[in-house]
Enzyme design. Structure first.
Site, PDB file in Angstrom:
ATOM      1  N   ILE A 117      -2.702   1.460  11.127  1.00  0.00           N
ATOM      2  CA  ILE A 117      -1.702   2.197  11.893  1.00  0.00           C
ATOM      3  C   ILE A 117      -0.494   1.294  12.091  1.00  0.00           C
ATOM      4  CG2 ILE A 117      -1.187   3.368  14.065  1.00  0.00           C
ATOM      5  CD1 ILE A 117      -3.300   4.792  12.393  1.00  0.00           C
ATOM      6  N   LYS A 118       0.700   1.807  11.760  1.00  0.00           N
ATOM      7  CA  LYS A 118       1.909   1.003  11.916  1.00  0.00           C
ATOM      8  C   LYS A 118       2.423   1.072  13.350  1.00  0.00           C
ATOM      9  CE  LYS A 118       4.334   0.467   7.510  1.00  0.00           C
ATOM     10  NZ  LYS A 118       5.576   0.773   6.774  1.00  0.00           N
ATOM     11  N   ILE A 119       2.685  -0.102  13.915  1.00  0.00           N
ATOM     12  CA  ILE A 119       3.342  -0.199  15.218  1.00  0.00           C
ATOM     13  C   ILE A 119       4.481  -1.208  15.075  1.00  0.00           C
ATOM     14  CG2 ILE A 119       3.119  -0.855  17.642  1.00  0.00           C
ATOM     15  CD1 ILE A 119       0.230  -0.022  17.576  1.00  0.00           C
TER      16      ILE A 119
END
Length: 353
Positions: A117-119
């Site tokens: 998941i990109k943050i």
């Protein structure tokens, strides 16, 4: 014949493709890259999805189904993007609370162990990064430009893993990469050097990005030597790999493989658009190691830029702000496109009557 992509993999560099679309999946293009071009991962973002969905009719059937169901824009966006990401997995930032909730939802929705998941690495995103890792969610920390922010990212990652260990998670299943953006640094710094216009400034063009990334790897090595990491490694954790992003050359005067061949080091990931991947395969010359041993020169480059009045902190903060704005604008644009497409059509129009 040599295979530069195979050589790159042999040097410890994981090759990822910086692109994802429904046609790339349905035509077998991604599968071909995985099978024959040493691609072992994929990255995407709102800008890539917006361009993919706007082109052609590859998503038309899914949009038609969602319109018939009366799906809201947010549901449609997540459904379409999760479908592509789930398929790709099978082949291979400001609001902290909202970011954690969205990461949990996407982790559940895609439901693949090799998902990241990109943050964004904005300061407000750091608590979300630690919290998601603490829950066993694998994270791609994106939009890193400065060495100081990278140190904060490393600290958040270590904190998250320590909390995950206390919670009883299997650390071997929790992965993370730190996406350090490369070519955008040269684009921003070169523009400032051109305004200065002196021979000294001209001599520094195209040197900032690689120097910055090489020093980031030095920070990574320091992390590997730390007691905190030693304790986590003993508990089964995997290191957070540096990922070189934004590796396409923006200035045609520069060699088109420079952000790959000049950043070869063990344990890194390089995500590249297909044009860059093809250039490396065609004429890339892969050294044994083009990062370690260059730290003094890299520090000298940043010192010379500072002497010319180029503020490193201001440059990297500008790039971070612009990156966040671009991603947000692309997501909003994608939502606007779908909002129009999902509007109910007059009775009979779907069947062509």
């Amino acid at each position: 014949m040599t295979d530069p992509l195979a050589e790159l993999s042999d040097r410890g560099v994981s090759i990822w493709l910086d692109d994802l679309s429904r046609p790339r999946l349905t035509t077998g293009s991604l599968a071909e890259l995985v099978a024959h071009d040493h691609v072992v991962g994929v990255t995407t973002n709102p800008t890539i999805f917006a361009k993919a969905i706007a082109r052609g009719d590859a998503y038309a059937e899914q949009i038609r189904d969602m319109r018939a169901r009366g799906a809201a824009v947010g549901e449609a966006l997540r459904g379409m993007t999760a479908f592509d990401v789930r398929w790709a997995c099978d082949l291979l930032a400001y609001d902290t609370e909202a970011t954690i909730a969205e990461a949990r939802f996407l982790w559940w929705l895609v439901d693949r162990p090799n998902l990241f998941i990109k943050i964004p690495a904005a300061r407000q995103g750091l608590p979300a990064i630690a919290a998601c890792l603490a829950e066993g969610i694998s994270i791609n920390i994106t939009l890193i430009f400065s060495l100081a922010r990278y140190d904060e990212v490393i600290a958040a990652w270590l904190d998250g893993l320590e909390r995950a260990r206390k919670a009883g998670h299997d650390l071997a299943r929790v992965a993370s990469v730190a996406s350090f953006f490369v070519s955008r640094v040269d684009t921003e710094v070169d523009a400032r050097l051109d305004k200065i216009g002196t021979p000294v400034a001209a001599a520094l063009r195209g040197r900032a990005a690689i120097a910055n990334a090489r020093l980031a790897y030095h920070h990574y090595e320091k992390m590997l030597d730390s007691p905190r990491w030693a304790a986590l490694q003993a508990a089964g954790a995997r290191p957070q790999r540096p990922l070189w992003a934004s590796t396409s050359v923006k200035n045609p005067a520069y060699p088109d493989t420079r952000y790959v061949t000049d950043l070869v080091a063990p344990g890194v990931v390089n995500t590249m658009p297909e044009a860059t991947l093809r250039a490396v395969a065609d004429h890339g010359r892969i050294p044994e190691d083009s990062v370690r041993g260059h730290y003094a020169d890299a520090r000298q480059v940043l010192s010379e830029l500072e002497a010319l009045g180029i503020d490193y902190g201001e440059v990297t903060q500008t790039l971070e702000d612009n990156g966040l704005t671009m991603f947000d604008a692309s997501w909003r644009e994608l939502g606007d496109q779908l909002r129009t497409t999902l509007k109910p059509r007059p009775a009979g129009e779907e069947s062509g009557t």
